[in-house]
Design a protein around this motif. Structure first.
Motif, PDB file in Angstrom:
ATOM      1  N   ARG A  13       0.838  -1.196   0.000  1.00 29.01           N
ATOM      2  CA  ARG A  13       0.000   0.000   0.000  1.00 29.01           C
ATOM      3  C   ARG A  13       0.878   1.253   0.000  1.00 29.01           C
ATOM      4  O   ARG A  13       1.915   1.289   0.649  1.00 29.01           O
ATOM      5  N   MET A  62     -11.545  13.552  -1.844  1.00 27.81           N
ATOM      6  CA  MET A  62     -12.416  13.301  -2.990  1.00 27.81           C
ATOM      7  C   MET A  62     -13.075  14.579  -3.494  1.00 27.81           C
ATOM      8  O   MET A  62     -13.391  14.692  -4.683  1.00 27.81           O
ATOM      9  N   LEU A  87      -4.866   4.484  -1.583  1.00 26.29           N
ATOM     10  CA  LEU A  87      -5.790   4.085  -2.639  1.00 26.29           C
ATOM     11  C   LEU A  87      -5.852   2.565  -2.710  1.00 26.29           C
ATOM     12  O   LEU A  87      -4.826   1.890  -2.648  1.00 26.29           O
ATOM     13  N   GLU A  88      -7.085   2.043  -2.850  1.00 33.60           N
ATOM     14  CA  GLU A  88      -7.266   0.592  -2.875  1.00 33.60           C
ATOM     15  C   GLU A  88      -8.500   0.257  -3.707  1.00 33.60           C
ATOM     16  O   GLU A  88      -9.624   0.563  -3.315  1.00 33.60           O
ATOM     17  N   ASP A  89      -8.290  -0.379  -4.867  1.00 33.25           N
ATOM     18  CA  ASP A  89      -9.398  -0.839  -5.717  1.00 33.25           C
ATOM     19  C   ASP A  89     -10.391   0.280  -6.011  1.00 33.25           C
ATOM     20  O   ASP A  89     -11.602   0.137  -5.817  1.00 33.25           O
ATOM     21  N   GLU A  90      -9.893   1.412  -6.488  1.00 35.35           N
ATOM     22  CA  GLU A  90     -10.699   2.572  -6.853  1.00 35.35           C
ATOM     23  C   GLU A  90     -11.423   3.186  -5.653  1.00 35.35           C
ATOM     24  O   GLU A  90     -12.371   3.956  -5.817  1.00 35.35           O
ATOM     25  N   MET A  91     -11.008   2.824  -4.459  1.00 36.67           N
ATOM     26  CA  MET A  91     -11.520   3.428  -3.243  1.00 36.67           C
ATOM     27  C   MET A  91     -10.331   3.834  -2.384  1.00 36.67           C
ATOM     28  O   MET A  91      -9.176   3.693  -2.787  1.00 36.67           O
ATOM     29  N   TYR A  92     -10.643   4.338  -1.205  1.00 38.94           N
ATOM     30  CA  TYR A  92      -9.604   4.712  -0.254  1.00 38.94           C
ATOM     31  C   TYR A  92      -9.618   3.723   0.905  1.00 38.94           C
ATOM     32  O   TYR A  92     -10.649   3.519   1.552  1.00 38.94           O
ATOM     33  N   ARG A 137     -12.547   0.696   4.287  1.00 41.69           N
ATOM     34  CA  ARG A 137     -12.502   1.335   2.966  1.00 41.69           C
ATOM     35  C   ARG A 137     -13.661   2.309   2.864  1.00 41.69           C
ATOM     36  O   ARG A 137     -14.713   2.116   3.484  1.00 41.69           O
ATOM     37  N   GLY A 168     -15.473   5.266  -0.195  1.00 42.33           N
ATOM     38  CA  GLY A 168     -15.368   5.870  -1.517  1.00 42.33           C
ATOM     39  C   GLY A 168     -16.730   6.189  -2.098  1.00 42.33           C
ATOM     40  O   GLY A 168     -17.758   5.998  -1.457  1.00 42.33           O
TER      41      GLY A 168
END
Length: 273
Positions: free
Chosen positions: A160, A222, A249-254, A271, A273
């Motif tokens: 990460r 965001m 950032l993780e899989d188009e999310m935070y 997570r 987002g």
């Protein structure tokens, strides 16, 4: 509020013995209004300037959950319940000035021995359409014969890249401030003697307070409110303390994590987002 505290306190005499069918309770709450002063107090406490925060809806969900917990069919004591996970999803546009209908249910599977896992589902409806959904998972510890299982350690994502980190100093007083804003009547957050009777060294920080603060920072990144929050509460945070946070950032999310204390213990992951 005092009546609710008494109803919560009385559940300490429950045995936790379930019928073979387990527990299933469902109720609907209509014409639920968000008082403007409550929303303003929440935003002021968290430093939210103008957004209508999705995280606030959990305060309504929690009150509905407690209403089911105090129902005579819910045979588990409320003091000692451990909040394990929480998710909150926005499914359609929400008007914070309009009323909601909350459709709430809880289910607890029968187990002859060992810990119980109550789950609560709360649907938020406006104009007959579901606009948001909350799912909460709790742990009710019971004695179990035989050796104890070792708890698995939470592992943060490998590789990460942290894009924001920092810390907050959280005083014991803050727990009382959040309790008044949220309506959370659990005395482990506000009564030192009771917290110690429950095995804690000090007041316990509200888990959703920490999540709400980190989500507020994510919304700043965001530039608009989140529509999805999912979190896991790994360890209780004892006040006063310093809480350190990481966001990546993780899989188009935070993704996020919270740590506390001098040993930097992991207390919350999730997570948004």
């Amino acid at each position: 509020m005092q009546d609710m505290k008494w109803r919560v306190a009385k559940t300490v005499f429950r045995t936790g013995r379930l019928p073979a069918s387990g527990i299933f309770i469902h109720r609907n709450f209509g014409e639920v209004q968000i008082p403007a002063e409550d929303l303003m107090a929440y935003r002021t406490l968290l430093g939210i300037e103008s957004r209508q925060p999705l995280s606030f809806l959990y305060l309504l969900a929690q009150r509905a959950q407690v209403a089911l917990m105090t129902d005579s069919l819910f045979l588990i004591r409320i003091p000692g319940l451990v909040h394990l996970e929480n998710s909150l999803i926005q499914e359609a546009p929400i008007d914070f000035k309009e009323t909601f209908t909350l459709k709430v249910q809880t289910e607890v599977a029968f187990k002859k021995e060992g810990s119980l896992i109550p789950k609560f589902h709360v649907g938020f409806f406006q104009n007959d359409h579901q606009v948001a959904f909350c799912e909460s998972t709790y742990l009710s510890r019971r004695k179990k014969s035989g050796p104890k299982k070792k708890s698995s350690l939470a592992v943060l994502p490998d590789g990460r890249v942290v894009i924001r980190e920092g810390f907050w100093d959280v005083l014991s007083q803050k727990s009382g401030d959040y309790a008044r804003v949220s309506g959370d009547a659990n005395p482990i957050h506000t009564k030192l003697l009771i917290a110690r009777m429950m095995g804690f060294q000090g007041l316990v920080m509200h888990g959703w307070y920490g999540v709400s603060r980190i989500v507020n920072l994510i919304e700043d990144l965001m530039g608009h409110p989140v529509k999805f929050i999912d979190c896991q509460f790994r360890a209780p945070v004892i006040l006063p303390t310093r809480v350190r946070f990481e966001i990546w950032l993780e899989d188009e999310m935070y993704g996020f994590a919270l740590f506390f204390g001098v040993d930097d213990q992991l207390c919350t992951t999730g997570r948004a987002g």
